[in-house]
Design a protein around this motif. Structure first.
Motif, PDB file in Angstrom:
ATOM      1  N   GLU A 243       0.820  -1.218   0.000  1.00 11.13           N
ATOM      2  CA  GLU A 243       0.000   0.000   0.000  1.00 11.13           C
ATOM      3  C   GLU A 243       0.849   1.261   0.000  1.00 11.13           C
ATOM      4  OE1 GLU A 243      -2.968  -0.471  -0.564  1.00 11.13           O
ATOM      5  OE2 GLU A 243      -3.381  -2.499   0.163  1.00 11.13           O
ATOM      6  N   PHE A 244       2.065   1.170   0.526  1.00 11.34           N
ATOM      7  CA  PHE A 244       2.965   2.329   0.498  1.00 11.34           C
ATOM      8  C   PHE A 244       3.307   2.698  -0.943  1.00 11.34           C
ATOM      9  CE2 PHE A 244       7.375   3.848   0.116  1.00 11.34           C
ATOM     10  CZ  PHE A 244       7.299   5.023   0.843  1.00 11.34           C
ATOM     11  N   PHE A 245       3.556   1.684  -1.752  1.00 10.29           N
ATOM     12  CA  PHE A 245       3.996   1.922  -3.124  1.00 10.29           C
ATOM     13  C   PHE A 245       2.850   2.252  -4.072  1.00 10.29           C
ATOM     14  CE2 PHE A 245       7.311  -0.770  -1.226  1.00 10.29           C
ATOM     15  CZ  PHE A 245       8.420   0.028  -1.461  1.00 10.29           C
ATOM     16  N   THR A 246       1.614   2.062  -3.643  1.00 13.88           N
ATOM     17  CA  THR A 246       0.476   2.372  -4.514  1.00 13.88           C
ATOM     18  C   THR A 246      -0.249   3.649  -4.114  1.00 13.88           C
ATOM     19  OG1 THR A 246      -1.033   1.000  -3.173  1.00 13.88           O
ATOM     20  CG2 THR A 246       0.096  -0.083  -5.012  1.00 13.88           C
ATOM     21  N   GLN A 247       0.153   4.264  -2.998  1.00 10.47           N
ATOM     22  CA  GLN A 247      -0.623   5.422  -2.532  1.00 10.47           C
ATOM     23  C   GLN A 247      -0.545   6.610  -3.486  1.00 10.47           C
ATOM     24  OE1 GLN A 247       0.590   7.151   1.266  1.00 10.47           O
ATOM     25  NE2 GLN A 247       2.673   6.364   1.018  1.00 10.47           N
ATOM     26  N   ASN A 248       0.601   6.816  -4.118  1.00 10.81           N
ATOM     27  CA  ASN A 248       0.694   7.952  -5.040  1.00 10.81           C
ATOM     28  C   ASN A 248      -0.271   7.803  -6.217  1.00 10.81           C
ATOM     29  OD1 ASN A 248       2.554   9.366  -3.549  1.00 10.81           O
ATOM     30  ND2 ASN A 248       4.323   8.522  -4.608  1.00 10.81           N
ATOM     31  N   ASP A 249      -0.479   6.575  -6.678  1.00 10.68           N
ATOM     32  CA  ASP A 249      -1.453   6.354  -7.750  1.00 10.68           C
ATOM     33  C   ASP A 249      -2.861   6.715  -7.277  1.00 10.68           C
ATOM     34  OD1 ASP A 249       0.497   5.433  -9.486  1.00 10.68           O
ATOM     35  OD2 ASP A 249       0.241   3.334  -8.907  1.00 10.68           O
ATOM     36  N   LYS A 250      -3.167   6.384  -6.041  1.00  7.46           N
ATOM     37  CA  LYS A 250      -4.485   6.717  -5.493  1.00  7.46           C
ATOM     38  C   LYS A 250      -4.652   8.229  -5.373  1.00  7.46           C
ATOM     39  CE  LYS A 250      -5.297   2.424  -2.876  1.00  7.46           C
ATOM     40  NZ  LYS A 250      -4.218   1.608  -3.444  1.00  7.46           N
ATOM     41  N   TYR A 251      -3.581   8.914  -4.957  1.00  3.42           N
ATOM     42  CA  TYR A 251      -3.655  10.370  -4.833  1.00  3.42           C
ATOM     43  C   TYR A 251      -3.820  11.019  -6.214  1.00  3.42           C
ATOM     44  CZ  TYR A 251      -1.838   9.537  -0.116  1.00  3.42           C
ATOM     45  OH  TYR A 251      -1.650   9.091   1.167  1.00  3.42           O
ATOM     46  N   ARG A 252      -3.123  10.473  -7.204  1.00  2.52           N
ATOM     47  CA  ARG A 252      -3.251  11.025  -8.560  1.00  2.52           C
ATOM     48  C   ARG A 252      -4.680  10.863  -9.085  1.00  2.52           C
ATOM     49  NH1 ARG A 252       2.281   9.539  -9.350  1.00  2.52           N
ATOM     50  NH2 ARG A 252       1.725   7.364  -9.779  1.00  2.52           N
ATOM     51  N   SER A 253      -5.289   9.738  -8.764  1.00  4.42           N
ATOM     52  CA  SER A 253      -6.661   9.514  -9.201  1.00  4.42           C
ATOM     53  C   SER A 253      -7.623  10.512  -8.546  1.00  4.42           C
ATOM     54  CB  SER A 253      -7.075   8.079  -8.858  1.00  4.42           C
ATOM     55  OG  SER A 253      -8.387   7.824  -9.298  1.00  4.42           O
ATOM     56  N   ALA A 265     -17.034  11.576  -7.353  1.00  4.21           N
ATOM     57  CA  ALA A 265     -15.979  10.569  -7.537  1.00  4.21           C
ATOM     58  C   ALA A 265     -14.812  10.845  -6.597  1.00  4.21           C
ATOM     59  CB  ALA A 265     -15.501  10.564  -8.992  1.00  4.21           C
ATOM     60  N   ALA A 266     -14.479  12.126  -6.442  1.00  4.29           N
ATOM     61  CA  ALA A 266     -13.371  12.488  -5.555  1.00  4.29           C
ATOM     62  C   ALA A 266     -13.677  12.086  -4.124  1.00  4.29           C
ATOM     63  CB  ALA A 266     -13.090  13.992  -5.648  1.00  4.29           C
ATOM     64  N   TRP A 267     -14.907  12.345  -3.669  1.00  2.88           N
ATOM     65  CA  TRP A 267     -15.258  12.047  -2.281  1.00  2.88           C
ATOM     66  C   TRP A 267     -15.254  10.535  -2.012  1.00  2.88           C
ATOM     67  CZ3 TRP A 267     -15.040  14.179   2.139  1.00  2.88           C
ATOM     68  CH2 TRP A 267     -15.742  13.655   3.229  1.00  2.88           C
ATOM     69  N   VAL A 268     -15.781   9.765  -2.952  1.00  2.67           N
ATOM     70  CA  VAL A 268     -15.797   8.305  -2.779  1.00  2.67           C
ATOM     71  C   VAL A 268     -14.369   7.779  -2.664  1.00  2.67           C
ATOM     72  CG1 VAL A 268     -16.328   6.111  -3.914  1.00  2.67           C
ATOM     73  CG2 VAL A 268     -18.019   7.952  -3.916  1.00  2.67           C
ATOM     74  N   GLN A 269     -13.483   8.275  -3.517  1.00  4.91           N
ATOM     75  CA  GLN A 269     -12.087   7.821  -3.473  1.00  4.91           C
ATOM     76  C   GLN A 269     -11.393   8.270  -2.184  1.00  4.91           C
ATOM     77  OE1 GLN A 269      -9.730   8.071  -7.225  1.00  4.91           O
ATOM     78  NE2 GLN A 269     -11.604   8.947  -8.086  1.00  4.91           N
ATOM     79  N   THR A 273      -9.731   5.837   0.548  1.00  5.22           N
ATOM     80  CA  THR A 273      -8.281   5.941   0.722  1.00  5.22           C
ATOM     81  C   THR A 273      -7.900   6.284   2.155  1.00  5.22           C
ATOM     82  OG1 THR A 273      -8.137   6.689  -1.572  1.00  5.22           O
ATOM     83  CG2 THR A 273      -6.180   6.985  -0.231  1.00  5.22           C
ATOM     84  N   VAL A 274      -8.698   7.076   2.838  1.00  3.96           N
ATOM     85  CA  VAL A 274      -8.369   7.467   4.207  1.00  3.96           C
ATOM     86  C   VAL A 274      -8.402   6.260   5.148  1.00  3.96           C
ATOM     87  CG1 VAL A 274     -10.681   8.034   5.095  1.00  3.96           C
ATOM     88  CG2 VAL A 274      -8.680   9.351   5.868  1.00  3.96           C
ATOM     89  N   LYS A 275      -9.110   5.201   4.770  1.00  3.02           N
ATOM     90  CA  LYS A 275      -9.106   3.978   5.575  1.00  3.02           C
ATOM     91  C   LYS A 275      -7.733   3.315   5.545  1.00  3.02           C
ATOM     92  CE  LYS A 275     -13.991   3.115   4.518  1.00  3.02           C
ATOM     93  NZ  LYS A 275     -14.933   2.238   3.751  1.00  3.02           N
TER      94      LYS A 275
END
Length: 393
Positions: A243-253, A265-269, A273-275
């Motif tokens: 999850e450390f290595f994938t967080q930047n992809d989640k932030y970009r999305s 869409a932003a709020w759902v993501q 992600t905050v979980k």
């Protein structure tokens, strides 16, 4: 209580998480049980985790492959416990314990002639032999700090958790807010046990990832940063190091959804992600932009502030707090955040914003001094020139 049939458990102790296949037991076991087998040096050579002796005799101790320093220290301690009573040719047929009894300085000189890896429990060895070694002090390793952090979490010592973080000199109120945010992480409040599964560094050696199992069920990762000569806690991750290595992809999305104005869409993501990243400064930063998108400026200010509380060096949030307060004509608050920003990054743009806040607050003397200072180092700065001319009108 864990079921003995739980598939993730060690097939020997039925308690810890299984991590490797043992050829001696012919079942999947935890690293604890692996250590209690292999320290006797009887594992088949084909096993990746079998101890290896040094062909050059560069050390009187074998090397043990391990997935963490905690594991390596434990198996080395087990080996030391039986090694001190073994007769060694290098000691004239004496055991280390006998050699220490006969001539402590000589044994100490012999032991000091070798190099030891950072995980090696040298203080434990010295204690077993009754020896004293000067300059034994060393900075805590990442796993030492990780254990200290989780011990404080078990004790619900929130102030101690904040003290171990990357935040050394927080702005006013940020330490208290950081503690409030930590208290909101429900997993930290429920820790009763923890076990290291894996520990390691990123390629640049500046970040350490320590993967734990909490309460025999919960994957958890601590992210540490090297600051100077010490390690500090940067982030909790509700999951594995993946999850450390994938967080930047989640932030970009999230950023992409925000840029398109798609607040739903932003709020759902963000909620999903905050979980995973409950104390991420970056995520609070993006959530602040969400609040701006839905025209809730006060909530945006709160999350920019949360972002700074979690990472006092996160400069973009200082900038946005300065701007938002300027838009509200709250000049003293704007001045405060631009001043704090300039302590971290005294760029011309940041100083210009600070000067503008001073000018709008009526403190033209401070505004003038800042713009004059900018011109002194950069005579061609058009913004500073124009603003000084406005002051003189």
């Amino acid at each position: 209580m864990l079921s003995l049939l739980e598939p993730s458990r060690c097939r020997k102790c039925h308690n810890e998480r299984k991590v490797r296949k043992c050829p001696r037991f012919n079942k999947d076991i935890c690293w604890d049980c692996c250590n209690h087998y292999r320290y006797d040096m009887s594992c088949p050579e084909a096993c990746d985790y079998a101890p290896k002796t040094s062909a050059e005799q560069s050390s009187p101790f074998p090397s043990f492959k391990a997935d963490s320093h905690t594991e390596a220290r434990q198996v080395t301690v087990l080996y030391i416990d039986q090694w001190i009573d073994k007769t060694l040719a290098a000691l004239g047929g004496k055991s280390p314990k006998q050699a220490a009894s006969d001539d402590k300085p000589k044994l100490l000189a012999w032991l000091s002639s070798f190099q030891y890896p950072s995980y090696f429990p040298l203080e434990y060895l010295m204690g077993k032999l009754g020896l004293e070694l000067s300059d034994l002090k060393k900075n805590p390793e990442p796993e030492d700090l990780g254990a200290e952090y989780l011990d404080h979490a078990i004790a619900l010592d929130w102030d101690a958790l904040a003290s171990l973080s990357i935040n050394i000199k927080p702005p006013e109120g940020c330490r208290e807010r950081h503690i409030e945010l930590l208290k909101e992480i429900k997993q930290l409040k429920k820790i009763s046990t923890y076990k290291v599964i894996h520990g390691g560094l990123t390629d640049d050696g500046k970040t350490a990832l320590i993967f734990y199992e909490l309460n025999h069920s919960q994957d958890w990762t601590l992210v540490l940063s090297r600051i100077g000569d010490s390690w500090r806690l940067r982030q909790n991750i509700n999951g594995s190091p993946k999850e450390f290595f994938t967080q930047n992809d989640k932030y970009r999305s999230i950023a992409e959804a925000l840029s398109k104005g798609d607040d739903n869409a932003a709020w759902v993501q963000i909620q999903d992600t905050v979980k995973l990243y409950p104390d991420s400064s970056d995520l609070m930063y993006y959530r602040a932009f969400y609040w701006q998108l839905v025209k809730q400026s006060d909530k945006a200010k709160v999350d920019f502030y949360n972002s700074i509380a979690l990472d006092n060096a996160f400069t973009p949030s200082y900038h946005h707090l300065g701007i938002l307060n300027a838009q509200d004509k709250n000049w003293q608050e704007s001045i405060y955040w631009f001043e704090e920003l300039c302590k971290l990054d005294a760029s011309e743009d940041n100083r210009t914003n600070l000067a503008a806040a001073y000018a709008n607050s009526g403190d033209t003397a401070k505004a003038r001094a800042i713009w004059q200072d900018i011109l002194q180092s950069n005579p061609g700065h058009q913004g500073a020139k124009a603003n000084l001319e406005k002051l003189d009108v």
